[in-house]
Design an enzyme around this catalytic site. Structure first.
Site, mmCIF file in Angstrom:
data_model
loop_
_atom_site.group_PDB
_atom_site.id
_atom_site.type_symbol
_atom_site.label_atom_id
_atom_site.label_comp_id
_atom_site.label_asym_id
_atom_site.label_seq_id
_atom_site.Cartn_x
_atom_site.Cartn_y
_atom_site.Cartn_z
ATOM 1 N N GLY A 61 39.254 32.252 40.045
ATOM 2 C CA GLY A 61 39.083 33.655 40.244
ATOM 3 C C GLY A 61 38.671 34.542 38.998
ATOM 4 O O GLY A 61 38.561 35.712 39.088
ATOM 5 N N GLY B 5 35.361 34.140 24.937
ATOM 6 C CA GLY B 5 36.255 34.104 26.248
ATOM 7 C C GLY B 5 37.281 35.306 26.340
ATOM 8 O O GLY B 5 37.554 35.711 25.407
ATOM 9 N N LYS C 152 31.723 43.382 34.363
ATOM 10 C CA LYS C 152 32.394 43.938 35.506
ATOM 11 C C LYS C 152 33.789 42.568 35.879
ATOM 12 O O LYS C 152 34.752 42.958 35.848
ATOM 13 C CB LYS C 152 31.587 43.697 36.852
ATOM 14 N N THR C 153 33.317 41.477 35.599
ATOM 15 C CA THR C 153 34.272 40.369 35.822
ATOM 16 C C THR C 153 35.062 40.355 34.423
ATOM 17 O O THR C 153 36.458 39.996 34.517
ATOM 18 C CB THR C 153 33.752 38.926 36.148
ATOM 19 N N PHE D 91 46.313 30.534 36.569
ATOM 20 C CA PHE D 91 46.909 31.094 35.325
ATOM 21 C C PHE D 91 47.461 30.012 34.442
ATOM 22 O O PHE D 91 48.382 30.236 33.753
ATOM 23 C CB PHE D 91 48.123 31.940 35.656
ATOM 24 N N GLU E 219 42.317 35.400 28.271
ATOM 25 C CA GLU E 219 43.596 35.428 27.738
ATOM 26 C C GLU E 219 43.911 36.671 26.957
ATOM 27 O O GLU E 219 45.137 37.272 26.850
ATOM 28 C CB GLU E 219 43.943 34.156 27.084
#
Ligand code: FAD
Ligand code: SF4
Lengths: 744, 340
Positions: free
Chosen positions: A472, A708, A639-640, A245, A711
């Site tokens: 992750g 991306g 999915k991710t 993070f 975030e």
């Protein structure tokens, strides 16, 4: 039909089995021979001097090898620049154990190294240090008038653009106006995995640091500069991470301490921080935001002013883009943005998921809601009326922007049209107040320089590598998908390796740029390998591909075949076999195409619709439903990507309702520094979360068309919830988190 | 954490003797609190006497119609015990409102009574704390005290007792059976925990070396009209800011017997017998509940960040009494009681 089109498919994590079976190794799990253990001693005071270290008392304990403190640290690199990592802000980086000065509470002041963890921990608990305390200041409220504009920033930071139009006059004259201050306290990243380094000392004096980091190259250059090591003598590895993070963007003090001790003792050393110490190396800063918005009679924004002040340390000027977004999310010709820092006796804040934008979107999006109500407009309608067709900060068109579709599709999914505007006008069957709120945001789509290499063996197995990070997010998986699709292979025939300075260089994993940066490098590298394979294929006897150029063929279903005639194909494995090579390799890299990108503003956007139910009598709020509509270019893996946005939403709920690190200014110390009292949501707090992607075609951002996703999903979630709470209760809470006490 | 020796006792007298034979010893049940405190160096026993293998895990009916809860039965086994579920649902609800399934599987009943406060300063050796180090001062007074007490505080300490289970127990009024170097004795639950006064280091009235053997619940169990209401900063796995155990006996709409205890407000589970007496003979109405709530909080005092607790407690009492009167706890609010 192709079975090797993987991009965009909801592919399961390729690293999933290793994680759930325990085969995946984390930094504190490399059990190298002869390992010793270091335990960090932290300062109880926020400012002052260490006057004595009673090391002798614990050195006498059996099993204790050494006590490192400023008193016995060998002379290391002298200049500040040696301690600066790639993402360091301006100023003088903190040097652990450098001198007797204490600059913040919980500063590491000593490292006790012993043959066992238990002895190290026990000895550390006995180590007595004497301090001379100085008066500290840790309260941002006392520094309201001492803010300064940072002259220097870290990479990626932009000072706010100069004012445009006449923001003061326009605000004064606007028929509808609002002004308010918004506040949130410090937050800590708190990934589940504790920060840890296993520094393996090799007989030849070389070091391998298994370190929890989001950037192995960043750590390597930090260590080599400080300890005078050659790159070849200092390998940094991070294959798996239990959450980052942003906490792992900068080299943290455990890696410094572990390597220091390993070099001094000529032994392998592991240093693992405690949960309490996880609150000692960077946080999302405590921030005050002031907004003034004015609206014309037709519901268009007449003026927008956004000013932010947040804390930084005494030694570094931590910067993040808090207010700039407010100049580009909505169309407004009279804009003034201000950004200031104030120095406190705390550690330097640190990028935390969507740094700056997560904060700025709280101010801007609650203010937009207040403005909509003041102007008598539905908050969604108000946003649509102020839709920005171009980036007014840069005066450039967007490379792509489907935020309008997000508004419409998100609203439809949520059922926004059933909302009644008046606060306190909606209730559920049990009589609880219902509130519906909206929020959203904008985030950078950037690409960094990255390299990769690929190698395919005679059995047709492809290995691609790049020193990227995986905290992750799904890096392993999407890179595998890109590589497999580029060379027409099944997922199982591809292995992606990352997180190792022995691999080609990649940037730190941050800014949501990994997919774009490393993904493009992987694609380029696999294409370079494809070109070699085509040449080999053409050398085969009777090859149907003779004379074909790379553009003329495609790699599909384990074959190379002509685009114009799929029957003209050779099997990849046959090519390799026929070539007689044991493996074929290629490497390549990728850079953003500046020329192509220069005329455009490149951003991802989102909008969030949230429903809360409030038990008014008891002040409890539950977020029963959230729809997050995201436009972030092409989605590589549904999915991710969805998981990324789900995680963001949970974090947004956290920021809205519970998450805050509380400082007792008397001690200049965070007091709820543990998982029991630093609250983040549990499953029972999470109800219906719905993610919706609006795909954007964009070949300007990068060849993959990705923006991306790590975030952007967080933006506006907290604001949407705060706005929903207002809609439910009529109470406008401007300091987050909205805990029970604020609604009584 | 310091080095320690360890003995797994197999009989009550063995445990008591072993503990008495070591100068700095502690009993250990599930260890879910003690081990944390040892890791933080708040507690530094050099010898541990495990009670885990003592024959005290049974839950059995008593001749007087009550129920005996063994001291080493886990919180989970206690909550899910058939007798507890059907006859003491208030206790079932309170236990399940606490901690997490994993913790409840480890935690013992004895340990639950003796868990220590969650005061931030108590846990952090960098700050003064009278409970941890008598005479050093109370950092919470004038500090960050959002989770601290509003009733029965002293100038030495404003900590709360964190247990949920104990709030229900305070309402149900069991006796605590203990065994120590001086023999066996029984302590009324109400007398078990104490207010801080000028000795905040003492949480309870146990004598040195005494071991909790069981909790003996009386027959009266309020299985029809009860409520355990817990208010906290997240839906599960957080300590109570305020909790209320309310239990009523009704004839028609008239209250014939009542129990009322609060958690999160004081150094001990806070039972208010005057308030209970005020309820008796009164109609179960909003006015009655409001009057009683006002009485409970008559002498409440905020410390700054916890001022809100006074109003929150008032509302929670009213809500809990209403739920108890309606007998609606079992149709529990998924948001407020989402633990099981
Ligand atoms: C993260 C977290 C969240 C939690 N949340 C909650 C919550 O929401 N609500 C709640 O009520 N509780 C909560 N708890 C506390 C939990 O209920 C207690 O830790 C548990 O009940 C203690 O029982 P134990 O057997 O593990 O005690 P131990 O840790 O073994 O012992 C605690 C104390 O009791 C003494 N002791 C143990 N058994 C005996 C005995 N038979 N006789 C005499 N002395 C004895 C020990 O010496 C020690 O001093 C939480 C705990 C944690 C760690
Ligand atoms: S309230 Fe009690 S436990 Fe907390 S600091 Fe004060 S004395 Fe210590």
């Amino acid at each position: 039909m192709s079975t090797t089109n993987h991009i965009g498919k909801p592919t399961s994590r390729v690293d999933g089995p290793a994680k759930v079976t325990g085969a995946a190794r984390y930094s504190a799990e490399y059990n190298v021979p002869g390992l010793t253990y270091g335990w960090v001693v932290s300062s109880p005071i926020a400012k002052g001097k260490i006057t004595r270290v009673h090391a002798d008392e614990v050195l006498a304990l059996p099993g204790v090898l050494q006590v490192f403190s400023h008193e016995n640290v060998p002379s290391l690199a002298w200049f500040d620049r040696s301690y600066k990592d790639d993402v360091a802000p301006g100023g003088s980086p903190f040097r652990p154990l450098h001198d007797n000065e204490v600059k913040f509470s919980q500063q590491p002041v000593a490292l006790v190294v012993a043959e066992s963890l238990e002895v190290a921990r026990y000895a550390a608990s006995l180590l007595r240090l004497e301090y001379e305390e100085d008066k500290h200041e840790t309260d941002l409220e006392t520094k309201r008038d001492e803010g300064f504009e940072p002259g220097r920033g870290k990479t990626g930071w932009m000072p706010p653009p100069p004012p445009r139009g006449n923001p003061d006059k326009a605000w004064e004259e606007a028929p509808h106006r609002m002004e308010a201050e918004y506040v949130h306290g410090a937050q800590h990243h708190n990934p589940m995995e504790l920060f840890a380094t296993t520094a393996e000392y090799h007989a030849d004096g070389k070091i391998t640091a298994y370190d929890k980091t989001q950037g192995v190259y960043n750590v390597q250059q930090y260590l080599t500069k400080i300890f005078g090591l050659k790159k070849d003598d200092c390998r940094v590895v991070n294959e798996y991470m239990g959450g980052g993070f942003g906490a792992g963007l900068r080299p943290q003090y455990q890696v410094f301490l572990a390597v220091l001790a390993a070099l001094e003792l000529k032994r392998s050393v592991r240093v693992t921080l405690t949960r309490q110490q996880m609150f000692s190396f960077g946080h999302r800063p405590h921030t005050l935001q002031y907004l003034k918005l004015g609206t014309n009679a037709d519901g268009t924004l007449a003026a927008l002013q956004h000013h932010a002040l947040h804390e930084t340390s005494q030694f570094e000027d931590y910067t993040e883009n808090v207010v700039n977004w407010s100049g580009m999310l909505y169309q407004c010709d009279n804009v003034k943005l201000g950004y200031q820092l104030a120095k406190l006796d705390v550690y330097t804040p640190l990028d935390m998921r969507a740094p700056g934008a997560a904060t700025g979107s709280i101010g801007l999006e609650i203010a937009m809601d207040e403005m909509a109500y003041a102007a008598g407009l539905d908050p969604l309608e108000f946003r649509l009326r102020n839709y920005a067709e171009q980036d007014q900060n840069l005066k450039k068109p967007f490379s792509s922007k489907k935020l309008r579709d997000c508004y419409h599709q998100g609203a439809a999914r949520f059922g926004w049209e059933k909302r009644t505007q008046a606060p306190r006008s909606m209730r559920d069957d049990a009589g609880k107040l219902i509130g519906w709120g909206i929020g959203g945001g904008v985030w950078d789509a950037t690409q960094q320089k990255s390299a990769a290499k690929a190698s395919i063996t005679a059995d047709g197995h492809l290995t691609v590598s790049s020193a990227a990070g995986e905290n992750g997010t799904g890096t392993y998986t999407i890179m595998t998908q890109i590589a497999a699709e580029t060379l027409g292979l099944p997922i199982e025939a591809v292995t992606f390796k990352l997180g190792d300075t022995d691999l080609p260089e990649a940037p730190v994993q941050g800014g949501s740029w990994t997919a774009a940066s490393v993904g493009t490098a992987v694609k380029n590298t696999c294409e370079a390998l494809g070109e070699k394979l085509l040449k080999l294929a053409q050398k085969m006897e009777g090859s149907p591909l003779k004379g074909a150029k790379l553009e003329d063929v495609e790699f599909v279903n384990g074959q190379i075949r002509l685009r114009t005639d799929a029957s003209q194909a050779v099997v990849l494995r046959d090519v390799l076999q026929a070539s007689g090579e044991t493996k074929v390799e290629a490497d390549s890299s990728a850079m953003p195409d500046m020329l192509k990108q220069q005329p455009y503003s490149m951003h991802s956007h989102n909008v969030v619709f949230a429903e809360v139910k409030v038990d008014e009598e008891l002040g409890t709020v539950h977020v029963t439903r959230v729809v997050n509509a995201v436009a972030a270019g092409h989605i590589l893996n549904l999915k991710t990507a969805r998981s990324q946005v789900l995680g963001s939403m949970v974090w947004g709920i956290s920021a809205a309702l519970m998450e805050e690190t509380v400082m007792d200014h008397k001690f200049g110390r965070y007091m709820n520094h543990n998982y029991a009292e630093y609250h983040v949501p549990v499953n029972a707090d999470i109800h219906d979360l719905d993610v919706l992607f609006v795909e954007e075609e964009d070949d300007i951002v990068n060849p993959l068309g990705v923006k991306g996703i790590g975030e952007v999903g967080l933006l506006g979630v907290a604001a949407a919830i705060a706005n929903a709470v207002y809609h439910a209760t009529g109470k406008r809470v401007r300091d987050l988190p909205i805990m029970i006490d604020k609604l009584l | 954490m310091n080095p320690f020796t360890y003995h797994r006792a197999t009989a009550v007298d063995d445990a008591v003797r072993d503990k008495a034979g070591h100068s700095n010893a502690a009993y250990i049940g599930g260890g879910t609190n003690l081990i944390d405190l040892m890791k933080e160096n708040v507690e530094r026993p050099t010898h541990l006497v495990s009670v885990g293998k003592l024959p005290l895990a049974a839950i059995e009916n008593l001749p007087d119609g009550g129920l005996r809860l063994g001291a080493t039965a886990t919180n989970a086994d206690t909550a899910w015990n058939d007798e507890v579920k059907s006859r003491y649902p208030l206790l079932n609800q309170a236990i399940l409102a606490g901690a997490s399934p994993q913790l409840r599987n480890m935690a013992t009943n004895g340990g639950n009574l003796l868990q220590r406060t969650r005061c931030y300063y108590f846990y952090d050796l960098a700050t003064p704390c009278n409970k941890r180090e008598p005479g050093s001062g109370c950092s919470a007074i004038g500090g960050y005290n959002r989770i601290h007490a509003i009733l029965g505080t002293s100038e030495a300490c404003i900590a709360t007792h964190p247990s949920d289970m104990c709030v229900a127990l305070a309402a149900l009024a069991p006796t605590v059976r203990v065994s120590g170097p001086g023999g066996e004795r029984s302590i009324a639950f109400e007398e078990f925990h104490r207010l801080p006064g000028d000795q905040p280091e003492k949480d309870n009235t146990l004598e040195p070396g005494e071991l909790i053997v069981s909790l003996d619940l009386p027959a009266k169990s309020f299985e029809k009209n009860f409520s355990y209401l817990k208010l906290r900063d997240r839906s599960s796995y957080a300590f109570a800011l305020i909790s209320v155990a309310a239990a009523l006996e009704l004839e028609g709409n008239t209250i014939t017997d009542a129990r009322l205890a609060l958690g999160g407000v004081a150094h001990k589970p806070w039972r208010d017998q005057e308030a209970e007496n005020m309820l008796k003979g009164q109609p179960a109405t909003a006015e009655t509940f409001a009057r009683v709530a006002a009485k409970v909080l008559e002498n409440a005092q905020g410390q700054g960040s916890n001022n809100f607790k006074i109003e929150l407690a008032r509302r929670a009492i009213v809500r809990a009494l209403r739920q108890a009167a309606e007998g609606s706890q079992t149709a529990s609010d998924v948001f407020l009681n989402s633990n099981p």
